[in-house]
Design an enzyme around this catalytic site. Structure first.
Site, PDB file in Angstrom:
ATOM      1  N   ARG A  64       0.835  -1.137   0.053  1.00 45.85           N
ATOM      2  CA  ARG A  64       0.173   0.048   0.128  1.00 45.85           C
ATOM      3  C   ARG A  64       0.801   1.224  -0.012  1.00 45.85           C
ATOM      4  NH1 ARG A  64      -2.838  -3.309   3.620  1.00 45.85           N
ATOM      5  NH2 ARG A  64      -2.019  -2.366   5.531  1.00 45.85           N
ATOM      6  N   LYS A 100     -11.942  14.790   5.424  1.00 49.84           N
ATOM      7  CA  LYS A 100     -13.301  14.120   4.867  1.00 49.84           C
ATOM      8  C   LYS A 100     -14.035  13.115   5.503  1.00 49.84           C
ATOM      9  CE  LYS A 100     -13.702  10.580   1.878  1.00 49.84           C
ATOM     10  NZ  LYS A 100     -13.698   9.573   0.780  1.00 49.84           N
ATOM     11  N   GLU A 153     -19.209  15.214   2.573  1.00 49.60           N
ATOM     12  CA  GLU A 153     -19.673  14.306   1.427  1.00 49.60           C
ATOM     13  C   GLU A 153     -20.973  13.369   1.730  1.00 49.60           C
ATOM     14  OE1 GLU A 153     -16.469  11.194   0.596  1.00 49.60           O
ATOM     15  OE2 GLU A 153     -17.561  10.831  -1.388  1.00 49.60           O
ATOM     16  N   LYS A 192     -18.635  17.675  -1.109  1.00 52.87           N
ATOM     17  CA  LYS A 192     -18.230  16.651  -2.019  1.00 52.87           C
ATOM     18  C   LYS A 192     -19.364  15.876  -2.601  1.00 52.87           C
ATOM     19  CE  LYS A 192     -15.206  12.732  -2.957  1.00 52.87           C
ATOM     20  NZ  LYS A 192     -13.785  12.272  -2.775  1.00 52.87           N
TER      21      LYS A 192
END
Ligand code: 13P
Length: 348
Positions: free
Chosen positions: A52, A142, A183, A225
């Site tokens: 990753r 976020k 979002e 978003k």
């Protein structure tokens, strides 16, 4: 609120403006370890902390992306990782003029009382986590809520619970100097038509902005978003590019206050090219009419070609980086309405 004093008003506004700077959008690279594992496995790569890290390094060191990418959303594991030379990722991004951001929700869980729907968790201890992330260099964050479309769904209860959490998260972010990306995604899964998506998106956004107002969230220091207004993936006659662009912008115009810092879109399972086309048509037709920048904050639609290339040959990071920079460039152009489909056939 007339009497409310925001502590970091100027910094928040500046960060929000930089996030949606002209010709730029945001890379979402904040897949949780579970999601990252799924994506890597799909292209035949074993997922580990190291694979990753290598994959994120490939993205963050891709040539030229600072011209197209204003900020990157990181995951908790990633913000603590470094490149091969030992430079922490947030520092690496900053040195390229890219703002580090951080996903802070802890995932969408079944909503008690309506278990086919989800509510996003992560408020416990959030104030302390935000202070730590700020010290690590993050300047925005976020939180993703998901709204499921189906028989009798979404419920009012689901929209309200998620909007409430989004507002509390946003107020905490701003208290700590981070711009919240809000979002509230209406999922594309299902056979619903675009009218249904439009109706739900409008109601959901109204619910969210009411809660932001109640919680004294400064809109100038907030970025929305959103999902596009689009037919469900299994709908019979899916709406075309123009219709998606028109309905998406018109819905935003009805609900989103002009003071908002900016609007970014998620790709949500759309094809890579389709996501670029939608953004381009929105800007071609409406960029001089709407009060906010309309740009991208894609994960899959930016990363898919790069991930596929890396999956077929992990030694070939250069080709994978080119594939990523190419999609970033085309979406950068689309964010100004300057894209055309014939660019797809040209090399990066
Ligand atoms: P997609 O563009 O793949 O939908 O991801 C965006 C995102 O950040 C979802 O939270």
């Amino acid at each position: 609120m007339a009497n409310y004093q925001w502590k970091h008003a100027e910094e928040l506004q500046q960060t929000a403006q930089s996030m949606v700077a002209h010709h730029k959008g945001i890379l979402a690279a904040d897949e949780s370890n579970n999601t990252a594992t799924k994506r890597l496995q799909e292209v035949g790569i074993e997922s580990s902390e190291e694979s990753r890290r290598k994959y994120r390094q490939l993205l963050f060191t891709a040539p030229d992306i600072e011209n197209y990418i204003s900020g990157v959303i990181l995951y908790d594991e990633t913000i603590r990782q470094s490149d091969d030379n030992g430079k922490p990722f947030p520092e690496l991004l900053k040195s390229r003029g890219i703002i580090p951001g951080i996903k802070v929700d802890t995932g969408a869980k079944p909503l008690a009382g309506s278990p086919d729907e989800k509510v996003t968790e992560g408020l416990d201890g959030l104030r302390e986590r935000l202070a730590e992330y700020y010290n690590m260099g993050a300047r925005f964050s976020k939180w993703r809520a998901v709204i499921t479309v189906g028989e009798g769904m979404p419920t009012q209860q689901c929209m309200e619970a998620n909007a409430h959490a989004l507002a509390r998260y946003s107020a905490l972010c701003q208290e700590n100097g981070l711009v919240p990306i809000v979002e509230p995604e209406v999922l594309i899964n299902g056979s619903h038509d675009i009218d249904t998506c439009e109706e739900i998106t409008e109601e959901n956004l109204r619910t969210v902005f009411n809660e932001l107002y109640r919680h004294n969230v400064m809109l100038e220091g907030t970025v929305l978003k959103t999902s596009m207004v689009i037919s469900g993936l299994d709908a019979k006659n899916r709406a075309g590019i123009e219709e998606v662009a028109d309905r998406s912008v018109q819905t935003l115009e009805r609900v989103v206050p002009p003071a908002l810092g900016g609007v970014v879109f998620l790709s949500g399972g759309q094809g890579d090219v389709e996501a670029t086309q939608h953004l381009d048509v929105m800007n071609k037709k409406y960029k001089n009419r709407v009060p906010w920048r309309l740009t991208f904050s894609y994960a899959r639609a930016l990363q898919n070609p790069a991930l596929g290339t890396w999956g077929s040959d992990m030694a070939n990071t250069e080709e994978a980086q080119k594939a990523f920079a190419f999609r970033a460039k085309l979406n950068s152009l689309a964010s100004e309405g300057e894209y055309s489909e014939d660019m797809e056939s040209k090399a990066a």
